[in-house]
Design an enzyme around this catalytic site. Sequence first.
Site, mmCIF file in Angstrom:
data_model
loop_
_atom_site.group_PDB
_atom_site.id
_atom_site.type_symbol
_atom_site.label_atom_id
_atom_site.label_comp_id
_atom_site.label_asym_id
_atom_site.label_seq_id
_atom_site.Cartn_x
_atom_site.Cartn_y
_atom_site.Cartn_z
ATOM 1 N N CYS A 97 0.946 -1.209 -0.031
ATOM 2 C CA CYS A 97 0.044 -0.047 0.103
ATOM 3 C C CYS A 97 0.920 1.291 -0.066
ATOM 4 O O CYS A 97 1.671 1.460 1.015
ATOM 5 C CB CYS A 97 -0.857 -0.053 1.306
ATOM 6 S SG CYS A 97 -1.770 1.470 1.416
ATOM 7 N N CYS A 111 -0.756 3.706 -6.732
ATOM 8 C CA CYS A 111 -1.595 3.051 -5.736
ATOM 9 C C CYS A 111 -1.828 1.369 -6.005
ATOM 10 O O CYS A 111 -2.060 1.227 -7.129
ATOM 11 C CB CYS A 111 -3.060 3.461 -5.607
ATOM 12 S SG CYS A 111 -4.211 2.765 -4.870
HETATM 13 N N1 DGL Z 1 -4.169 0.426 -2.075
HETATM 14 C C1 DGL Z 1 -3.537 1.739 -1.427
HETATM 15 C C2 DGL Z 1 -2.449 2.327 -2.007
HETATM 16 O O1 DGL Z 1 -1.763 1.617 -2.508
HETATM 17 C C3 DGL Z 1 -4.587 2.730 -1.091
HETATM 18 C C4 DGL Z 1 -5.992 2.523 -1.204
HETATM 19 C C5 DGL Z 1 -6.848 3.473 -0.180
HETATM 20 O O2 DGL Z 1 -7.060 4.529 -0.277
HETATM 21 O O3 DGL Z 1 -7.055 2.882 0.778
HETATM 22 O O4 DGL Z 1 -2.231 3.476 -1.803
#
Ligand code: DGL
Length: 259
Positions: A74, A185
Amino acid sequence: MSGGPILVFDSGVGGLSVVAALRRHLPGSALTYACDNAMLPYGLREDDWLVARILRVCEAAVAASRCVTLVVACNTASTLALDVLRERLSVPVVGTVPAIKPAAAASRSGHFGLLATSATVSRPYTLGLIDAFAAHCRVTRVAADGLVREAERWLAGEPPDPAVIRQALAPLWEDPELDTVVLGCTHFPLLRGFLAAAAPRQIEWIDSSEAIARRTAQMTSGVAPWHGPGESLVTAPDTRLTAGLARFGFAEPHLLVLD
Ligand code: DGL
């Protein structure tokens, strides 16, 4: 003697894009998936709250999974909380941050985009990466929080909304010279086909998952072998997650108990 699994953590299903790369690089390794779906999306939350929450969920997931390594799949969490996680956890931590350096090398025009959450596009960590590796480039930073939900829907078996995708990408197309987009993301590579179809021209889409998988393979030892579906942990029960997790080799999720 075999050890524990590699634990992959995200707010939601985005980390499964990193799981796909980990499966390619570490095909025989046991993986556990943990997501904080009760608090999704992370990209619109306050920093102080988020640091405490990420630490709490990761501490609980590391203990429950008995993992040998934590992969924070993330960008929103990694650009904020990597230092504190490394300080507080007893296992090595691999983070995921936007692939600014490869994008600067790949862009022929010198103008590339960064598509990420509101939090990631404005974090000092991200601005530091741009200063360090792309000072000679023009970087258009676009917050696209709406795409997080679309990726969640897609993994749950519903087609994403083309209007949301079109609107999210629109700021990238203002300059015809922009030729490369960083998917900053981990949810976004899950939508890559839809993003490419919505682009007005050929674009190079770059994400960090291969680099994360290579790094994890280098620094991890004592991983348990993969024997069928891995464990998955969630912070809120949600049956819509089951099919998507199964496609990436995970069993029916169960609830992670937080202290
Ligand atoms: N998958 C997450 C990232 O790589 C973010 C998603 C969210 O905003 O929860 O930033």
